[in-house]
Design a protein around this motif. Sequence first.
Motif, short mmCIF file in Angstrom:
data_model
loop_
_atom_site.label_atom_id
_atom_site.label_comp_id
_atom_site.label_asym_id
_atom_site.label_seq_id
_atom_site.Cartn_x
_atom_site.Cartn_y
_atom_site.Cartn_z
N ILE A 1 6.47 16.72 -4.87
CA ILE A 1 6.70 16.55 -6.23
C ILE A 1 5.74 15.58 -6.97
O ILE A 1 5.33 14.93 -6.33
CB ILE A 1 8.19 15.88 -6.46
N PRO A 2 5.84 15.70 -8.24
CA PRO A 2 4.83 14.82 -9.08
C PRO A 2 5.34 13.39 -8.83
O PRO A 2 6.62 13.06 -8.79
CB PRO A 2 5.13 15.16 -10.42
N THR A 3 4.33 12.43 -8.64
CA THR A 3 4.63 10.98 -8.37
C THR A 3 5.74 10.36 -9.39
O THR A 3 6.35 9.37 -8.83
CB THR A 3 3.37 10.23 -8.38
N CYS B 1 10.36 10.77 -1.87
CA CYS B 1 9.12 10.60 -1.24
C CYS B 1 8.30 11.76 -1.87
O CYS B 1 8.08 12.76 -1.54
CB CYS B 1 8.94 10.63 0.33
N PRO B 2 7.57 11.32 -3.05
CA PRO B 2 6.60 12.34 -3.74
C PRO B 2 5.96 12.86 -2.67
O PRO B 2 5.63 14.27 -2.89
CB PRO B 2 6.21 11.63 -4.72
N ARG C 1 0.79 -1.25 -0.01
CA ARG C 1 -0.12 0.00 -0.03
C ARG C 1 0.91 1.30 -0.07
O ARG C 1 0.36 2.26 0.70
CB ARG C 1 -0.90 -0.03 1.18
N ALA C 2 2.16 1.29 -0.54
CA ALA C 2 3.02 2.56 -0.55
C ALA C 2 2.11 3.34 -1.64
O ALA C 2 1.29 2.97 -2.42
CB ALA C 2 4.32 2.10 -1.16
N CYS C 3 2.68 4.68 -1.14
CA CYS C 3 2.04 5.60 -2.17
C CYS C 3 2.52 5.68 -3.60
O CYS C 3 3.55 4.93 -3.66
CB CYS C 3 2.46 7.12 -1.57
N GLN C 4 1.71 6.13 -4.34
CA GLN C 4 2.21 6.37 -5.80
C GLN C 4 3.78 6.78 -6.12
O GLN C 4 3.97 7.91 -5.31
CB GLN C 4 1.34 7.16 -6.87
N GLY C 5 4.65 6.19 -6.61
CA GLY C 5 6.02 6.91 -7.00
C GLY C 5 6.67 6.81 -5.47
O GLY C 5 7.93 7.14 -5.79
N CYS C 6 6.46 6.02 -4.51
CA CYS C 6 7.48 5.71 -3.62
C CYS C 6 8.74 5.00 -3.96
O CYS C 6 8.40 3.90 -4.63
CB CYS C 6 6.76 4.81 -2.62
N ALA C 7 9.61 5.73 -3.89
CA ALA C 7 10.97 5.11 -4.04
C ALA C 7 11.56 4.29 -2.87
O ALA C 7 12.66 3.50 -3.09
CB ALA C 7 12.10 6.26 -4.59
#
Lengths: 385, 308
Positions: free
Chosen positions: B229-231, B223-224, B23-29
């Motif tokens: 920042i944009p995902t 972490c967008p 369930r990580a956020c979109q774009g989670c590095a």
Amino acid sequence: MTMKKGIEVSIAIADAAKLARVEVIAAYPITPQTHIVEHLSEIVANGELEAKYINVESEHSAMSACCGASATGARTFTSTSAQGLELMHEILFIASGMRFPIVMATVNRALSSPLSIWGDQSDVMAARDSGWIMLFCENGQEAVDSTIMAFKIAEDRRVLLPVMINLDGFSLSHVIEPILLPPQEDVDAFLPSYNPVYTLHPDKPVTMGAYGMPEIYTEAKFAQETALRNSKVVIDEVLEDFGKKFGRSYKAVEKYNNDKTEFAFIGLGSICENIKTSIDYLKDEGKEAGLVQLRLFRPFPKDDFLKAIEGKKRLAIIERAMPGGATYGPLFNEIAALAHTHGLDIALENYICGLGGRDVQPEEFMDVFTSPQSGKNITVLGVRE
Amino acid sequence: MRLKKIYSYTDHPEVEYAVSGHRACQGCAEILGLRLALKVFGKDTIMTMATGCMEIISTPFPLTDWTIPWIHVAFENAAAVASGVESALKILMEKGKIPKKDIHVIASAGDGGTSDIGLQALSGALERGHKFTYICVDNEAYMNTGIQRSSATPFGAMTTTSPPGKKSMGQATWKKNMPKIAAAHNIPYVATACPSYPFDLMEKAKKAKNTNGPSYLHILSVCPTGWRIPTEAAIEYGRLAVRSGAFPLYEVENGKYRITQKTDRLIPISEYLKGQGRFRHLTDDIIENIQTRISAEWEELKFLSGIK
């Protein structure tokens, strides 16, 4: 034939942990617990016990490392006191919630502030609802025997909960008593090697410590509470089994001169030896007082206790911890709740004593018997106001 | 001398130990960093994890994102739990209770769980010399609780507890140099990495795994959500962080520093700061101040690495 030998109680507890063949010990030094871990460290250093001793940098890490070791399937032991118990407080609840059968000897000591290295029970009372099984020892032999029994209770598949063995700092931990250390082969026969249900191992990967959403948290805690309450059956079994094998019988609730008396002291730990002396002195004066001693405090042995106080008109509940603004001391409140819900017509008095190592003489307990104080307030014995 | 690359686009482990469905956020590095590292650590790994983003996105009971054995105990003790796991494995193997096998232990926490609340437990475990790898996944604030500043939050960044205002320009302290603190324990291997450079990260994970003793990986985890920042820009900002020197890539092997990125020149720090919502309030003089600091740190790192 094994002989009793004069040995410091702390040293004997370390020897008992060795007899239990503990596999991982993670501990941090704190007075008055130090002799236990020093001796265990020595035992491991001399190759007398196949175990890993982790010199952690705090009690918080001690209990955390114990959780990791127990999760991996090792028989795990630690020991602490006072501030150390409070520093690991957070992890106590996790150890019980994750059902790790860790055994800890808590050498009871006063909590700061003011700093005091001496004995009372304010440390364990601040952690009493952490989900651990809690035993209180009166003397050295009991502490040794309890250490061995604790693993058997904790690791039983019906239990799988951590066990805390409480013993009073200095007044018990540092005294030399005649103690019988059972032979290794008898302990091995009584306490087989730990056989865990789940462990951390790549051959069968499991996730431990997942978080509980509101729809599952209540059920998880209810299951844990049920296991803790049901552990009483196993505790009784283990006490009985131990008695049969080693010839020393213990009960969850012990009594002294209690059968025909209308009055009883209620106590925990080594102070009960002083109370027994007082009871003997009172007997010499033709006065009859009983003692009901809780060897088991968690789960609270409700039925055994109610049976022990049957027919009593008056109880003096002796505690070695300040209530911290509560109506009464924690032990008193347990008993008052039971008396109320069971409709007992019984006078209850709450006496706080022996704080921060303050000596309590038998005469003070004799005064409690002869000059009852009002149960409407707590009474602090021997305080200079 | 630069070592031959062992991982590439055409040659890296396909297997996953942090699987899809978390369930990580979109774009989670951050989960990307762990995923890449675990590919290298492989099946025979046990991971202890601190409370935080990665814990909370991966294990809502009864679900799990991990196909390796995994344990979460609390926030500040991932390294202490790992100490217990490692010691237990050793004694159980010595006693013959479990078969002898090379099982690697990883402890992982975020920047708060590492450089703030977990620093003591980490220091203890590094000092004791347990054979384990500690992975700090650093997204530069307490993102899980809603973007509060940590000691790893960079100077000037806006967080919910370092807000810019009439008397504040955002985070007023410099990012704690956690890799340097780890290296000060004289452990055999310390490295920084960023999933924007996946093969560099995997090579370092390999070295960490093969270290006989404690190893420490510090992974910058863009972490967008928290950086505003944009995902789709997470990988790009990881690269900008590295190329500007805000987060240089290097390793310390047996005390020897080596920079693992191009060392000829850095791009201006403003290239990295601009476009991030957390820095948008910064004035030119503050940006200049940051540039001075970053340049000095870069020169120090080059000096330590023996580059003139």
